[in-house]
Design a protein around this motif. Structure first.
Motif, PDB file in Angstrom:
ATOM      1  N   GLN A   1       0.975  -0.989  -0.017  1.00  0.00           N
ATOM      2  CA  GLN A   1      -0.070  -0.023   0.140  1.00  0.00           C
ATOM      3  C   GLN A   1       0.714   1.469   0.057  1.00  0.00           C
ATOM      4  O   GLN A   1       0.390   2.411  -0.041  1.00  0.00           O
ATOM      5  N   SER A   2       2.076   1.077   0.092  1.00  0.00           N
ATOM      6  CA  SER A   2       2.945   2.319   0.169  1.00  0.00           C
ATOM      7  C   SER A   2       2.957   3.400  -0.931  1.00  0.00           C
ATOM      8  O   SER A   2       2.878   4.374  -0.650  1.00  0.00           O
ATOM      9  N   GLY A   3       2.571   2.807  -1.901  1.00  0.00           N
ATOM     10  CA  GLY A   3       2.353   3.822  -3.115  1.00  0.00           C
ATOM     11  C   GLY A   3       1.180   4.199  -3.169  1.00  0.00           C
ATOM     12  O   GLY A   3       0.801   4.968  -4.422  1.00  0.00           O
TER      13      GLY A   3
ATOM     14  N   LEU B   1       1.413   6.437   4.126  1.00  0.00           N
ATOM     15  CA  LEU B   1       1.333   5.837   5.371  1.00  0.00           C
ATOM     16  C   LEU B   1       2.083   6.092   6.553  1.00  0.00           C
ATOM     17  O   LEU B   1       1.853   5.769   7.686  1.00  0.00           O
ATOM     18  N   PHE B   2       3.052   6.996   6.462  1.00  0.00           N
ATOM     19  CA  PHE B   2       3.961   7.791   7.232  1.00  0.00           C
ATOM     20  C   PHE B   2       4.209   9.026   6.972  1.00  0.00           C
ATOM     21  O   PHE B   2       3.930   9.590   5.866  1.00  0.00           O
ATOM     22  N   TYR B   3       4.174  10.042   8.156  1.00  0.00           N
ATOM     23  CA  TYR B   3       4.511  11.362   8.123  1.00  0.00           C
ATOM     24  C   TYR B   3       5.641  11.565   7.290  1.00  0.00           C
ATOM     25  O   TYR B   3       6.715  10.956   7.146  1.00  0.00           O
ATOM     26  N   LYS B   4       5.872  13.042   6.574  1.00  0.00           N
ATOM     27  CA  LYS B   4       6.960  13.369   5.982  1.00  0.00           C
ATOM     28  C   LYS B   4       8.064  13.902   6.917  1.00  0.00           C
ATOM     29  O   LYS B   4       8.982  14.107   6.687  1.00  0.00           O
ATOM     30  N   THR B   5       7.542  14.428   7.924  1.00  0.00           N
ATOM     31  CA  THR B   5       8.389  15.243   9.034  1.00  0.00           C
ATOM     32  C   THR B   5       8.506  14.517  10.449  1.00  0.00           C
ATOM     33  O   THR B   5       8.935  14.830  11.306  1.00  0.00           O
ATOM     34  N   ASP B   6       7.903  13.025  10.573  1.00  0.00           N
ATOM     35  CA  ASP B   6       7.950  12.410  11.764  1.00  0.00           C
ATOM     36  C   ASP B   6       7.892  10.972  11.631  1.00  0.00           C
ATOM     37  O   ASP B   6       7.761  10.467  10.416  1.00  0.00           O
ATOM     38  N   HIS B   7       8.284  10.297  12.416  1.00  0.00           N
ATOM     39  CA  HIS B   7       8.727   8.751  12.356  1.00  0.00           C
ATOM     40  C   HIS B   7       7.603   7.972  12.560  1.00  0.00           C
ATOM     41  O   HIS B   7       7.476   6.913  12.138  1.00  0.00           O
ATOM     42  N   HIS B   8       6.596   8.513  13.121  1.00  0.00           N
ATOM     43  CA  HIS B   8       5.175   7.799  13.225  1.00  0.00           C
ATOM     44  C   HIS B   8       4.528   7.269  11.751  1.00  0.00           C
ATOM     45  O   HIS B   8       4.494   8.180  10.961  1.00  0.00           O
TER      46      HIS B   8
ATOM     47  N   THR C   1       0.889   7.688   9.802  1.00  0.00           N
ATOM     48  CA  THR C   1      -0.279   8.378   9.707  1.00  0.00           C
ATOM     49  C   THR C   1      -1.413   7.597  10.298  1.00  0.00           C
ATOM     50  O   THR C   1      -1.550   6.380  10.477  1.00  0.00           O
ATOM     51  N   SER C   2      -2.464   8.513  10.366  1.00  0.00           N
ATOM     52  CA  SER C   2      -3.879   7.804  10.631  1.00  0.00           C
ATOM     53  C   SER C   2      -4.225   6.808   9.595  1.00  0.00           C
ATOM     54  O   SER C   2      -4.889   5.947   9.769  1.00  0.00           O
ATOM     55  N   ALA C   3      -4.002   7.152   8.279  1.00  0.00           N
ATOM     56  CA  ALA C   3      -4.060   6.003   7.299  1.00  0.00           C
ATOM     57  C   ALA C   3      -3.316   4.885   7.605  1.00  0.00           C
ATOM     58  O   ALA C   3      -3.730   3.666   7.281  1.00  0.00           O
ATOM     59  N   GLY C   4      -2.004   4.921   7.914  1.00  0.00           N
ATOM     60  CA  GLY C   4      -1.108   3.890   8.170  1.00  0.00           C
ATOM     61  C   GLY C   4      -1.711   3.081   9.450  1.00  0.00           C
ATOM     62  O   GLY C   4      -1.688   1.827   9.368  1.00  0.00           O
ATOM     63  N   ALA C   5      -2.237   3.723  10.517  1.00  0.00           N
ATOM     64  CA  ALA C   5      -2.646   3.156  11.540  1.00  0.00           C
ATOM     65  C   ALA C   5      -4.055   2.262  11.313  1.00  0.00           C
ATOM     66  O   ALA C   5      -4.106   1.149  11.786  1.00  0.00           O
ATOM     67  N   TYR C   6      -4.677   2.863  10.381  1.00  0.00           N
ATOM     68  CA  TYR C   6      -6.018   2.285  10.040  1.00  0.00           C
ATOM     69  C   TYR C   6      -5.538   0.936   9.300  1.00  0.00           C
ATOM     70  O   TYR C   6      -6.304   0.100   9.435  1.00  0.00           O
ATOM     71  N   LEU C   7      -4.462   1.173   8.564  1.00  0.00           N
ATOM     72  CA  LEU C   7      -4.175  -0.367   7.563  1.00  0.00           C
ATOM     73  C   LEU C   7      -3.563  -1.264   8.727  1.00  0.00           C
ATOM     74  O   LEU C   7      -4.033  -2.401   8.453  1.00  0.00           O
ATOM     75  N   GLY C   8      -2.933  -0.880   9.773  1.00  0.00           N
ATOM     76  CA  GLY C   8      -2.292  -1.719  10.786  1.00  0.00           C
ATOM     77  C   GLY C   8      -3.603  -2.299  11.405  1.00  0.00           C
ATOM     78  O   GLY C   8      -3.571  -3.602  12.018  1.00  0.00           O
ATOM     79  N   TYR C   9      -4.622  -1.454  11.637  1.00  0.00           N
ATOM     80  CA  TYR C   9      -5.830  -2.013  12.519  1.00  0.00           C
ATOM     81  C   TYR C   9      -6.584  -2.935  11.442  1.00  0.00           C
ATOM     82  O   TYR C   9      -7.289  -4.080  12.125  1.00  0.00           O
TER      83      TYR C   9
END
Length: 380
Positions: free
Chosen positions: A186-188, A192-199, A201-209
């Motif tokens: 799904q990375s493309g 899934l990750f912020y551009k200025t942070d290592h966490h 994103t909410s979309a990434g967390a939803y995919l993990g969920y």
């Protein structure tokens, strides 16, 4: 003519002396900050002199740190150094890569194999001591998933080998939930990750969920149910460590599920009154320099989320800060979630699980903390 030649000869030295003199005056005149909002850290306090600190060398180190932290124009010079390194071919010299499309990506972690094994041993011991099933999931690093955003020259990421070691070293009774395949697929398609942070994103967390739902046996809420609130101006930890002050900010998304009507949150900290809320989002933090604590008020040792309308029972979520963005999704499935941060919670997890009748235990960590965190020793 001779005077002009002498002036030219000594001009650099004079300018340097003037610069030092001006900076010295400014150092003593300008007010001192206790916190750097750009670097997101507490600055060194004025060190107190003692004979012991002088003897062991700590006083000299404190003075050096104090001068460095409060040097006039520090932000400008930190940024100047970062961009100088970047344009002189030393991208990543501060362990942050200046990537493509505005991504500031943390360099590969130092793989402390011995510490990782200790952490996994602590998890294995807990799984043998409690009756509830235990699952472990690790969020891969941005650089490993978003390899196409990295500069052409970078150090290798060892996420695959580390995650394989995690999977193979866990007790057979523990369920390992692998996120890397879904994230690579799904990375493309989405950020899934912020551009200025290592966490994530909410979309990434939803995919993990969604992946967790497939493995833990619950049906995730469909994406179109959520009402998404966007909040701009977010600069995260990768930005604060990089010195690339000209980078564009991120946008934080808060995914509200309108079907949740009876949520309650209780945060407990030793020596403080409990904090109670009817929301998992704390919007006051959006007005601050550090906006990430909008998710469940940031780092706390013990947080309880209650949703009496949820279909499942009780979840013990042992996590780092990646869990803050994930927990609002999990709250749709579990009637009670007990969020534990081992950096601050030192009580017995075994007693907590027994006392509260926990039905499922989930360890959710970013790759760096799973490998290098030393707080797993508090698992008991």
């Amino acid at each position: 003519m001779k005077k002009k030649e002498q002036l030219k000869r000594y001009a650099p030295t004079l300018l340097f002396c003037v610069f030092i003199a001006v900076m010295t005056v400014l150092f003593f005149v300008l007010p001192k900050q206790s916190f750097s909002p750009d670097e997101k850290r507490v600055l060194e306090e004025n060190p107190k002199f003692t004979l012991d600190s002088l003897a062991d060398g700590s006083y000299g180190k404190s003075v050096e740190n104090y001068l460095s932290d409060h040097f006039p124009g520090r932000k400008f010079f930190v940024g100047l150094n970062a961009y100088y390194n970047l344009y002189s071919g030393r991208n990543g010299s501060s362990d942050i890569y200046f990537g493509k499309d505005g991504y500031l990506i943390n360099a590969p972690i130092t793989w402390n194999q011995e510490n990782l094994q200790k952490n996994l041993d602590h998890i294995n011991t807990l799984a043998q001591q409690i009756s509830a099933p235990v699952a472990v999931s690790v969020v891969p690093s941005t650089g490993y998933i978003m390899e196409d955003k990295l500069p052409s020259v970078h150090r290798p990421y060892h996420d695959r080998e580390i995650l394989q070691e995690v999977s193979s070293s866990l007790d057979p009774s523990i369920q390992y939930i692998d996120l890397q395949q879904a994230f690579q697929e799904q990375s493309g398609e989405q950020q899934l990750f912020y551009k200025t942070d290592h966490h994530w994103t909410s979309a990434g967390a939803y995919l993990g969920y969604r992946v967790l739902g497939q493995q833990l046996g619950f049906t995730p809420t469909k994406r179109d149910v959520y009402q998404v609130e966007t909040c701009g101006g977010f600069y995260g930890t990768s930005y604060s460590h990089s010195g690339y002050w000209l980078s564009a900010p991120d946008t934080i998304e808060l995914w509200h599920n309108p079907q949740l009507s009876d949520i309650s949150v209780r945060i407990e900290e030793t020596g403080k009154d409990p904090v109670e809320s009817d929301s998992m989002f704390f919007p006051s933090h959006l007005e601050e320099e550090d906006k990430y604590p909008v998710f469940l008020d940031g780092n706390h040792g013990y947080t309880k989320i209650t949703n009496p309308d949820a279909p499942s029972g009780k979840l013990l979520l042992i996590k780092d800060s990646f869990g803050h963005c994930l927990a609002p999704f999990l709250a749709e499935q579990y009637q009670e979630i007990y969020m534990i941060d081992l950096r601050y919670y030192k009580n017995s997890l075994t007693e907590l699980a027994e006392q509260e009748g926990i039905d499922q235990v989930l360890f959710l960590y970013g790759l760096d903390n799973m490998v290098n965190d030393t707080n797993f020793v508090w698992i008991k």
